[in-house]
Design a protein around this motif. Sequence first.
Motif, PDB file in Angstrom:
ATOM      1  N   GLN A 112      -2.286   9.767  -8.036  1.00 29.83           N
ATOM      2  CA  GLN A 112      -0.940  10.295  -8.306  1.00 29.83           C
ATOM      3  C   GLN A 112       0.115   9.196  -8.423  1.00 29.83           C
ATOM      4  O   GLN A 112       1.119   9.197  -7.711  1.00 29.83           O
ATOM      5  CB  GLN A 112      -0.516  11.272  -7.209  1.00 29.83           C
ATOM      6  N   VAL A 113      -0.156   8.254  -9.297  1.00 29.22           N
ATOM      7  CA  VAL A 113       0.834   7.201  -9.539  1.00 29.22           C
ATOM      8  C   VAL A 113       1.455   7.440 -10.913  1.00 29.22           C
ATOM      9  O   VAL A 113       0.739   7.514 -11.914  1.00 29.22           O
ATOM     10  CB  VAL A 113       0.176   5.807  -9.489  1.00 29.22           C
ATOM     11  N   VAL A 114       2.753   7.591 -10.929  1.00 28.55           N
ATOM     12  CA  VAL A 114       3.450   7.837 -12.187  1.00 28.55           C
ATOM     13  C   VAL A 114       4.497   6.755 -12.403  1.00 28.55           C
ATOM     14  O   VAL A 114       5.473   6.649 -11.659  1.00 28.55           O
ATOM     15  CB  VAL A 114       4.137   9.223 -12.190  1.00 28.55           C
ATOM     16  N   THR A 174      -3.351   9.537 -26.478  1.00 32.51           N
ATOM     17  CA  THR A 174      -2.519   9.554 -25.280  1.00 32.51           C
ATOM     18  C   THR A 174      -3.423   9.299 -24.083  1.00 32.51           C
ATOM     19  O   THR A 174      -4.487   9.910 -23.974  1.00 32.51           O
ATOM     20  CB  THR A 174      -1.829  10.926 -25.101  1.00 32.51           C
ATOM     21  N   VAL A 175      -3.005   8.384 -23.201  1.00 28.77           N
ATOM     22  CA  VAL A 175      -3.804   8.110 -21.997  1.00 28.77           C
ATOM     23  C   VAL A 175      -2.914   8.260 -20.765  1.00 28.77           C
ATOM     24  O   VAL A 175      -1.702   8.085 -20.831  1.00 28.77           O
ATOM     25  CB  VAL A 175      -4.413   6.684 -22.005  1.00 28.77           C
ATOM     26  N   ASP A 176      -3.548   8.566 -19.650  1.00 24.51           N
ATOM     27  CA  ASP A 176      -2.813   8.747 -18.403  1.00 24.51           C
ATOM     28  C   ASP A 176      -3.659   8.206 -17.258  1.00 24.51           C
ATOM     29  O   ASP A 176      -4.818   8.581 -17.103  1.00 24.51           O
ATOM     30  CB  ASP A 176      -2.522  10.243 -18.206  1.00 24.51           C
ATOM     31  N   GLN A 177      -3.058   7.317 -16.475  1.00 19.53           N
ATOM     32  CA  GLN A 177      -3.768   6.752 -15.312  1.00 19.53           C
ATOM     33  C   GLN A 177      -3.378   7.461 -14.023  1.00 19.53           C
ATOM     34  O   GLN A 177      -3.869   7.133 -12.956  1.00 19.53           O
ATOM     35  CB  GLN A 177      -3.415   5.268 -15.141  1.00 19.53           C
ATOM     36  N   GLY A 178      -2.462   8.415 -14.128  1.00 22.77           N
ATOM     37  CA  GLY A 178      -1.843   8.886 -12.887  1.00 22.77           C
ATOM     38  C   GLY A 178      -2.243  10.254 -12.420  1.00 22.77           C
ATOM     39  O   GLY A 178      -1.747  10.699 -11.390  1.00 22.77           O
ATOM     40  N   LEU A 179      -3.107  10.925 -13.146  1.00 25.76           N
ATOM     41  CA  LEU A 179      -3.385  12.295 -12.730  1.00 25.76           C
ATOM     42  C   LEU A 179      -4.128  12.316 -11.400  1.00 25.76           C
ATOM     43  O   LEU A 179      -4.800  11.372 -11.014  1.00 25.76           O
ATOM     44  CB  LEU A 179      -4.218  13.007 -13.787  1.00 25.76           C
ATOM     45  N   SER A 180      -3.963  13.429 -10.740  1.00 26.44           N
ATOM     46  CA  SER A 180      -4.591  13.577  -9.437  1.00 26.44           C
ATOM     47  C   SER A 180      -6.117  13.617  -9.570  1.00 26.44           C
ATOM     48  O   SER A 180      -6.645  14.156 -10.532  1.00 26.44           O
ATOM     49  CB  SER A 180      -4.087  14.870  -8.830  1.00 26.44           C
ATOM     50  N   LYS A 181      -6.758  13.059  -8.579  1.00 23.80           N
ATOM     51  CA  LYS A 181      -8.227  13.148  -8.496  1.00 23.80           C
ATOM     52  C   LYS A 181      -8.635  14.608  -8.428  1.00 23.80           C
ATOM     53  O   LYS A 181      -8.023  15.388  -7.740  1.00 23.80           O
ATOM     54  CB  LYS A 181      -8.730  12.483  -7.205  1.00 23.80           C
ATOM     55  N   ARG A 182      -9.640  14.952  -9.167  1.00 23.85           N
ATOM     56  CA  ARG A 182     -10.188  16.310  -9.027  1.00 23.85           C
ATOM     57  C   ARG A 182     -11.444  16.215  -8.184  1.00 23.85           C
ATOM     58  O   ARG A 182     -12.251  15.332  -8.374  1.00 23.85           O
ATOM     59  CB  ARG A 182     -10.566  16.868 -10.397  1.00 23.85           C
ATOM     60  N   SER A 183     -11.580  17.136  -7.263  1.00 27.50           N
ATOM     61  CA  SER A 183     -12.778  17.061  -6.417  1.00 27.50           C
ATOM     62  C   SER A 183     -13.967  17.696  -7.133  1.00 27.50           C
ATOM     63  O   SER A 183     -13.811  18.463  -8.056  1.00 27.50           O
ATOM     64  CB  SER A 183     -12.524  17.750  -5.096  1.00 27.50           C
ATOM     65  N   ASP A 190       0.817  -1.220   0.000  1.00 27.31           N
ATOM     66  CA  ASP A 190       0.000   0.000   0.000  1.00 27.31           C
ATOM     67  C   ASP A 190       0.849   1.269   0.000  1.00 27.31           C
ATOM     68  O   ASP A 190       0.730   2.124   0.886  1.00 27.31           O
ATOM     69  CB  ASP A 190      -0.900   0.026   1.246  1.00 27.31           C
ATOM     70  N   PRO A 191       1.715   1.443  -0.974  1.00 23.22           N
ATOM     71  CA  PRO A 191       2.656   2.566  -0.886  1.00 23.22           C
ATOM     72  C   PRO A 191       1.970   3.925  -0.904  1.00 23.22           C
ATOM     73  O   PRO A 191       1.054   4.149  -1.706  1.00 23.22           O
ATOM     74  CB  PRO A 191       3.528   2.382  -2.130  1.00 23.22           C
ATOM     75  N   VAL A 192       2.421   4.774  -0.017  1.00 24.33           N
ATOM     76  CA  VAL A 192       1.971   6.165   0.001  1.00 24.33           C
ATOM     77  C   VAL A 192       3.237   7.020   0.041  1.00 24.33           C
ATOM     78  O   VAL A 192       3.965   7.001   1.025  1.00 24.33           O
ATOM     79  CB  VAL A 192       1.083   6.463   1.225  1.00 24.33           C
ATOM     80  N   GLN A 193       3.502   7.687  -1.030  1.00 20.01           N
ATOM     81  CA  GLN A 193       4.729   8.450  -1.227  1.00 20.01           C
ATOM     82  C   GLN A 193       5.962   7.539  -1.280  1.00 20.01           C
ATOM     83  O   GLN A 193       6.612   7.248  -0.280  1.00 20.01           O
ATOM     84  CB  GLN A 193       4.873   9.543  -0.181  1.00 20.01           C
ATOM     85  N   GLY A 241       0.692   8.618  -4.589  1.00 17.93           N
ATOM     86  CA  GLY A 241       1.943   9.370  -4.610  1.00 17.93           C
ATOM     87  C   GLY A 241       3.146   8.485  -4.873  1.00 17.93           C
ATOM     88  O   GLY A 241       4.078   8.450  -4.089  1.00 17.93           O
ATOM     89  N   VAL A 242       3.103   7.751  -5.969  1.00 16.20           N
ATOM     90  CA  VAL A 242       4.207   6.840  -6.284  1.00 16.20           C
ATOM     91  C   VAL A 242       4.847   7.257  -7.618  1.00 16.20           C
ATOM     92  O   VAL A 242       4.153   7.403  -8.617  1.00 16.20           O
ATOM     93  CB  VAL A 242       3.703   5.380  -6.366  1.00 16.20           C
ATOM     94  N   ASN A 243       6.138   7.461  -7.595  1.00 22.76           N
ATOM     95  CA  ASN A 243       6.879   7.732  -8.827  1.00 22.76           C
ATOM     96  C   ASN A 243       7.856   6.605  -9.067  1.00 22.76           C
ATOM     97  O   ASN A 243       8.744   6.365  -8.238  1.00 22.76           O
ATOM     98  CB  ASN A 243       7.719   9.014  -8.719  1.00 22.76           C
TER      99      ASN A 243
END
Length: 484
Positions: free
Chosen positions: A389-391, A475-484, A329-332, A357-359
């Motif tokens: 935020q997973v990149v 182009t697709v991206d799975q990592g963008l931050s959630k927008r509220s 469960d990585p966080v940062q 938050g994983v790079n």
Amino acid sequence: MNLLPLATFFILINHVYIASSFLPHPSIPDRSHDYDTQIRKLQDLKSSLSRTNPVSIGPGEALVPPVSSSRLYTVTSYGADPTGKTDSTDAILNAIADAVAEERDGVLMQGITNHGGVQISLEGGIYKVNRPMKFPVAGVGNIVISGGTLRASENFTRDSYLIDLSSSSSSSTNNEYNYEYITFRDIMLDCNYRGGGIRAINALRTNIDNCYITHFTTNGISVEGGHETYIRNSFLGQHITAGGDPHERNFSGTAINLAGNDNAVTDVVIFSAATGIVVSGQANVITGVHCYNKATGFGGTGVYLKLPGLTQTRIVNSYFDYTGIVAEDPVQLHVSGCFFLGDAFIVLKSVHGTVNGVNIVDNMFSGSNKGVDIVQLDQRNGAFNNIDQVVVNNNNVNGMNLKATVATGATTGNGTSWTVDFNQILLFPRHIKFVQYTLMTSESNVFPNYVLRNISNNKVFIESNIAVAGTVSVTVDQGLSKRS
Ligand SMILES: *[C@@H]1O[C@H](CO)[C@@H](O)[C@H](O)[C@H]1NC(C)=O
Ligand SMILES: *[C@@H]1O[C@H](CO)[C@@H](O)[C@H](O)[C@H]1NC(C)=O
Ligand SMILES: *[C@@H]1O[C@H](CO)[C@@H](O)[C@H](O)[C@H]1NC(C)=O
Ligand SMILES: *[C@@H]1O[C@H](CO)[C@@H](O)[C@H](O)[C@H]1NC(C)=O
């Protein structure tokens, strides 16, 4: 005889501007405790000074301090046996006890006495011990132990550590830390399959530098609580091997266990152990580490990041050699500049379903064309359902299967529908958060409308209102931050 303290002697030398490189450094005592030699050297120096310079040291002034003022404690003078034949436990413990008997000037954390850098020298010997080496009291600091080998005897207390920075007494008046600024340097620790190498509990600013730790059954180094244990330029392995060991399947134990915050492991080789480094504290950094401790194929792990997942770990410029990284469960978590050899890969392991938050960027992966994914999900305990935020991007592969959270693709056709399938590359099975697409056609005088219809199952489906010959780029991206 009129005694001139050593410090004064050096001031005089500075005064007459003799190049300091000719002189022993005042803060490093001569390793030799052959005082006759020392006296001769200093007297030679003195006479050469008076020959070449009018400033001279007064007649009858001795250049050697009284023996008692030296803060170098040599264990053989306490009866330790440097040949390793007889037990040296009490001798070394006595040397350590004497070294910290006298507090010195200086400041450390409140409640920790400053011993000024007192040195306990192992004098290049091999010493057999049957109990852990530890300070008689907690609450001491600024102490160096260096230069020799400690070996656990066959009677060594099972499952304890050869060097133990724990506190049995509560003599430290500092509630938070037992020790500060203790240095272990140039020491070989042979645990003789009886226990571990070094343990630091609630210690602050501990240095472990150029140590070789072997034959451990539990941990080579265990850090519990405390802060800022810096493990540098060291070699750790349960069995002494340089790879391809026939007993590799049986390697057990953990080379370094970091159950504390803000530690650093820098330029360290881990050559055998079931797990190279276990991290369960926060804000630890792993740099320049070469793990070939036990191949993943045999059940080994290079670096294991345990729950709680908020480990805030940085793993950079390291070399994972047939053994990889597992992160619960990585966080940062940041992994970059690493080299993964022999189908080594990274596993994100779901425990409660969070990855945030994983790079994993700018690494190299090399394998044997078995189709092994460079980053894998272990969802046996349930799927990741809190992904943010997973990149995973900008890695390169040779003989392995690239995985990423960002991808581009294109398809060419003549008709009204286009599909680009990203399953091969995208890390998460669903979860595309962003799509950008373009239809390019060389047909003149057509202006089709085209829309994105569907992104389910990592397949991007685009439709146009009229048939057209062209290419759709996506182009697709799975990592963008959630927008509220
Ligand atoms: C270990 O203990 C046994 C029994 O007490 C003793 O005979 C032996 O000398 C000890 N070995 C060492 C290395 O201390
Ligand atoms: C591993 O250990 C087991 C049990 O101790 C032993 O039977 C086996 O031969 C060992 N295997 C290797 C490869 O060393
Ligand atoms: C596209 O298909 C249509 C009819 O199916 C055909 O008339 C046309 O020549 C094709 N265009 C190209 C560029 O292949
Ligand atoms: C998207 O496509 C899948 C099949 O790939 C289909 O089952 C689903 O109904 C489609 N969703 C929409 C909104 O069209």
